[in-house]
Design an enzyme around this catalytic site. Structure first.
Site, short mmCIF file in Angstrom:
data_model
loop_
_atom_site.label_atom_id
_atom_site.label_comp_id
_atom_site.label_asym_id
_atom_site.label_seq_id
_atom_site.Cartn_x
_atom_site.Cartn_y
_atom_site.Cartn_z
N ASP A 87 0.80 -1.22 0.00
CA ASP A 87 0.00 0.00 0.00
C ASP A 87 0.83 1.27 0.00
OD1 ASP A 87 -2.02 -1.80 0.08
OD2 ASP A 87 -2.98 -1.04 1.87
N CYS A 128 2.60 -7.37 4.52
CA CYS A 128 1.97 -6.09 4.16
C CYS A 128 0.45 -6.23 4.18
CB CYS A 128 2.45 -5.63 2.80
SG CYS A 128 1.98 -3.92 2.44
N ASP A 129 -0.20 -5.13 4.43
CA ASP A 129 -1.61 -5.02 4.79
C ASP A 129 -2.54 -6.14 4.32
OD1 ASP A 129 -0.56 -2.73 5.72
OD2 ASP A 129 -1.85 -1.37 4.63
N CYS A 200 5.12 -1.29 8.17
CA CYS A 200 4.97 0.01 8.82
C CYS A 200 4.79 -0.16 10.33
CB CYS A 200 3.78 0.75 8.24
SG CYS A 200 3.93 1.10 6.48
N GLU A 450 -7.51 3.29 -0.67
CA GLU A 450 -7.22 4.04 0.55
C GLU A 450 -6.90 5.49 0.18
OE1 GLU A 450 -4.07 2.08 2.60
OE2 GLU A 450 -5.35 0.47 3.32
N SER A 476 -6.17 4.24 5.04
CA SER A 476 -5.04 3.51 5.58
C SER A 476 -5.18 3.44 7.09
CB SER A 476 -3.75 4.25 5.22
OG SER A 476 -2.68 3.81 6.01
#
Length: 573
Positions: A87, A128-129, A200, A450, A476
């Protein structure tokens, strides 16, 4: 080692047992396997590892480390890879339309590889997401003994003697546009914000869903908050490979673990950590795979009665590394269980109940990240569900760290994110407005983008809580400010968000859980009669196919009926 497993009841018998499977076995011999190896259960090690972003760069190493645990405990590991769409790199342009779609592709590709090769168990590695829920959705869909392993978060960067994350970089773009910082500062920050491997660092979507993995019982206790660079991650991978063989021996499956009560537990942990609003999309999608009715309003109900107790970015002060050092997800769940906020009877991949696992944890009163439930940061959860005339099918807002819970103002409408971002960059946004970004829903986008680039730029301009923003798209986990997403029905389906005109009054009350459009019914009826569906630019390929099959955000934006429509379960073939 003596083989303690009877392959006559396992899926891998279809590719490894009997004279008729000699051609299949010849392939395994070609890869160096022995007769003893082929006689063992086949364990899939699914990795979302790749070079697209630091979230994913250590996943293959961890998946390879898990081989050792599988072999030690009687299995034969078989690694394969799936995709990710990261993302942070897809953000703010047309690439973000691929993000949510990738969740389905990940789940589908893991399912296809496991089905095609008749694997008996699964350990999934994601960073990741969308790869986290995608991997867990595949586990629930296949229902073979499974363990989910998160690749770990990135360590915080340091800038001007403070911890920073990638969100600071997104927000400095707004500061630069506002003329409040020089371009040299943008360049200096971007070079230090992300110092190495890992996802993140704040309580954004990846770390939120990593917490879900532990709370719902699919991950080993206190395994997911360890940062990616820590050597602990390799030990966790080996342990997961070893433990999945015990699950296989007991035939303890994901749907035995992920009951409705477990989904409520997971939703409560999201709220308690001030987690990403995307959880309200992913939990219903995971529940769909298990045949459990659990929609946005069920998620919101759990949010409503859960205090916010983890002081994590973006609403708070700390990052995942700090939470790990404070005791991790199980330290958080310790105070929650002690105060009646969790169902401790739910099973986990340890073979024990959640309560039994938590009993092994001692509360640490000296850490500063996780508050006791009796003295929370705020009495209600960090994420709130909304409903009203503007969103009859619901919407979601993250209130963690916000000072203002009510907003009323005139609408300013944009039919795509780019137009709104351009207005923000041009500094033509006015204080008190409610920005409306529509035709960005699952079907209308397509792909439900997002909006972090826009929301972060608003913060950089100093307008983060001076305007509200609503969308049928999503945000996000790093978004902060008065931002409402998942508005349904979406504009592409003719929902009320499609009928808003500039200047219409919109009222939002995150305390009462309402979102309303102050327009007379007769005027709305007239607008509805004049409204026509829009044709998007994606009339072929995967985005076209997705837009034809995707359901509403309130149900998880899923693309198939789920376990409720099953006539067989893969694990029982």
């Amino acid at each position: 080692m003596t083989n303690r497993f009877d392959k006559s009841t396992l899926p891998s018998r279809h590719v490894s047992v009997g004279p008729e499977r000699a051609p299949h076995r010849s392939y395994y011999y070609a890869m160096g396997l022995t007769e003893d190896d082929i006689a063992r259960p086949f364990v899939a090690l699914a990795s979302a590892g790749n070079d697209s972003a630091p979230c994913n760069t250590r996943l293959d190493d961890q998946a390879d480390a898990a081989r050792e645990g599988v072999i030690q405990n009687g299995g034969m590991p078989r690694r394969f890879n799936t995709i990710t769409v990261t993302d942070g790199i897809a953000m703010g342009h047309q690439g973000m339309k691929s993000s949510l779609v990738s969740r389905e592709v990940i789940a589908d590709s893991v399912e296809l590889s496991v089905r095609g090769h008749c694997y008996d168990a699964l350990v999934g590695f994601a960073g990741c997401d969308k790869s986290l829920p995608g991997m867990m959705m595949a586990m629930l869909r296949l229902n073979i003994p499974s363990i989910f392993v998160y690749g770990g978060s990135i360590l915080p960067g340091r800038f001007h003697d403070r911890d920073v994350t990638v969100v600071d970089v997104f927000e400095v773009v707004g500061k630069y546009a506002a003329g409040t910082c020089p371009l040299s500062e943008v360049h200096a920050l971007e070079k230090v914000a992300c110092p190495g491997h890992g996802a993140c660092g704040g309580q954004f979507t990846a770390n939120t869903m990593a917490c879900v993995g532990e709370a719902i019982g699919l991950s080993l206790p206190n395994s997911n908050m360890a940062p990616a660079p820590y050597t602990t991650r390799e030990q966790i991978a080996v342990a997961a490979g070893h433990q999945v063989m015990d699950l296989l021996e007991r035939n303890l499956r994901p749907r035995d673990i992920c009951t409705r009560s477990a989904f409520v537990n997971a939703a409560r942990v999201v709220a308690a950590t001030g987690g990403s609003t995307n959880a309200a999309l992913h939990l219903p999608a995971m529940a769909n795979e298990a045949g459990i009715d659990f929609d946005l309003f069920d998620v919101a109900e759990a949010f409503k009665s859960t205090p916010y107790i983890a002081d994590l970015k973006p609403g708070g002060q700390y990052v995942a590394k700090d939470m790990y050092e404070a005791g991790g997800v199980y330290m958080l769940m310790k105070t929650m269980l002690d105060n009646g906020l969790l169902d401790g009877s739910c099973l986990t991949v340890t073979g024990k109940t959640l309560g039994e696992n938590i009993d092994e944890v001692t509360w640490n009163p000296n850490q500063k990240v996780i508050y006791d439930v009796r003295t929370p940061l705020s009495p209600t959860g960090g994420v709130v569900g909304l409903r009203g005339s503007l969103a009859p099918d619901g919407a979601i807002v993250k209130v963690a760290g916000m000072h203002r819970l009510q907003f009323e103002g005139p609408a300013r409408c944009f039919d795509c994110e780019e137009d709104c971002f351009a207005a923000v960059e041009a500094r033509s946004i006015n204080e008190g407005e409610v920005l409306v970004i529509r035709y960005e829903g699952p079907k209308g986008g397509p792909g439900m983008r997002e909006m972090l680039s826009t929301t972060a730029a608003l913060y950089g301009l100093g307008m983060g809580e001076k305007v509200a923003l609503i969308t049928d798209g999503r945000f996000s986990g790093a978004t902060r400010g008065f931002c409402i997403g998942h508005v349904g029905p979406e504009a592409a389906d003719g929902g009320p968000i499609a009928l808003i005109q500039d200047g219409d009054t919109i009222r939002i009350d995150a305390e009462a859980g309402t979102i309303d459009l102050d327009v007379p019914d007769a005027a709305l009826a007239e607008r509805r009669a004049a409204w026509k569906p829009r044709v998007n630019d994606y009339q072929s390929g995967v985005l076209w196919r997705y837009s034809r099959t995707v359901g509403p955000a309130s149900q998880g934006a899923v693309t198939h009926p789920g376990a409720a429509a099953e006539t067989h379960v893969y694990a029982d073939i």
